[in-house]
Design a protein around this motif. Structure first.
Motif, PDB file in Angstrom:
ATOM      1  N   LEU A   1      -8.302   8.187  -3.992  1.00 32.00           N
ATOM      2  CA  LEU A   1      -6.949   7.628  -4.022  1.00 32.00           C
ATOM      3  C   LEU A   1      -6.742   6.619  -2.889  1.00 32.00           C
ATOM      4  O   LEU A   1      -6.107   5.573  -3.083  1.00 32.00           O
TER       5      LEU A   1
ATOM      6  N   GLN B   1      -8.388   3.451  -3.890  1.00 34.62           N
ATOM      7  CA  GLN B   1      -7.617   2.755  -4.925  1.00 34.62           C
ATOM      8  C   GLN B   1      -6.390   2.069  -4.328  1.00 34.62           C
ATOM      9  O   GLN B   1      -6.068   0.934  -4.680  1.00 34.62           O
ATOM     10  N   ARG B   2      -5.714   2.751  -3.390  1.00 30.86           N
ATOM     11  CA  ARG B   2      -4.550   2.144  -2.729  1.00 30.86           C
ATOM     12  C   ARG B   2      -4.946   0.870  -1.994  1.00 30.86           C
ATOM     13  O   ARG B   2      -4.243  -0.140  -2.042  1.00 30.86           O
TER      14      ARG B   2
ATOM     15  N   ASP C   1      -5.539  -1.867  -4.526  1.00 33.07           N
ATOM     16  CA  ASP C   1      -4.267  -2.339  -5.086  1.00 33.07           C
ATOM     17  C   ASP C   1      -3.538  -3.244  -4.095  1.00 33.07           C
ATOM     18  O   ASP C   1      -3.010  -4.298  -4.468  1.00 33.07           O
ATOM     19  N   ALA C   2      -3.515  -2.831  -2.836  1.00 36.54           N
ATOM     20  CA  ALA C   2      -2.825  -3.625  -1.811  1.00 36.54           C
ATOM     21  C   ALA C   2      -3.471  -4.994  -1.674  1.00 36.54           C
ATOM     22  O   ALA C   2      -2.781  -6.018  -1.552  1.00 36.54           O
TER      23      ALA C   2
ATOM     24  N   ARG D   1      -9.645  -1.410   2.930  1.00 38.70           N
ATOM     25  CA  ARG D   1     -10.469  -1.151   1.748  1.00 38.70           C
ATOM     26  C   ARG D   1     -11.902  -0.829   2.157  1.00 38.70           C
ATOM     27  O   ARG D   1     -12.505   0.129   1.675  1.00 38.70           O
TER      28      ARG D   1
END
Length: 201
Positions: A116, A119-120, A123-124, A155
């Motif tokens: 998670l 993934q965050r 996405d950011a 990331r």
């Protein structure tokens, strides 16, 4: 009883035992690690001198007796599913077992947390990339570019953390402490006191 295939475990083990010959046992352990598809992280063997006695044996010489204990410390990594097989295989090297422990920590939620977080971070980065492309004031763009750089760093850190975590799941970490009975080393030395007295006489 069946094991849930979604469950992932971080396995660690430690053993402290006495052996007949520390050096030969360390070599045998290294061979077994390779046989199980693992690798040695650390292998340290040292002689701990416990007592030294010396006495004159004439002719300007002294006999030195040193009591020492050879000790070894190994850290090895083996494929997680081979941990118990490896531990059983090296049990034959044991003269006396001082201690042994094994731990399998359920890591499924840690793994989900890592996924998670990754993934965050992705996405950011995508959202910031879109903001940079959208245009606007130069100051806003500079801030967005800076934020995008920070998002890339996050990331990358998330990717590294996940890879490290997956490595800990894939390979168990085993710490082994070896020792053997006290040995005695003898050697002759020049008797400095006798030699000095002879010269003075």
């Amino acid at each position: 009883m069946q094991t849930d295939p979604q469950r992932r475990f971080i396995r660690t083990a430690a053993a402290d035992f006495q052996v007949k010959d520390v050096y030969r046992t360390a070599l045998a352990i290294e061979d077994e690690v390779a046989k199980q598809g693992g690798f040695v992280v650390d292998n340290d063997i040292q002689a701990q001198v416990q007592r030294v006695q010396s006495r004159s044996i004439g002719n300007g010489k002294r006999l030195e007796l040193a009591e020492y204990r050879l000790q070894g410390a190994l850290m090895v990594r083996v494929p997680s599913e081979r941990t118990q097989v490896f531990l059983r295989a090296i049990a034959s090297q044991t003269e006396f077992l001082d201690s042994r422990n094994f731990n399998a920590r359920d890591a499924q939620f840690d793994l989900l947390r890592q996924q998670l977080a990754r993934q965050r971070a992705q996405d950011a980065q995508q959202e910031l990339g879109a903001a940079v492309q959208a245009g606007g004031k130069l100051g806003d763009k500079a801030d967005a570019i800076q934020a995008r750089g920070d998002a890339r760093t996050s990331r990358d850190e998330a990717v590294i953390a996940q890879k490290e975590f997956e490595d800990r799941v894939a390979f168990s970490t085993i710490t082994l402490s070896l020792s053997q009975d006290v040995q005695i080393r003898t050697r002759e030395r020049v008797d400095v006191d006798a030699e000095g007295a002879r010269r003075l006489g």
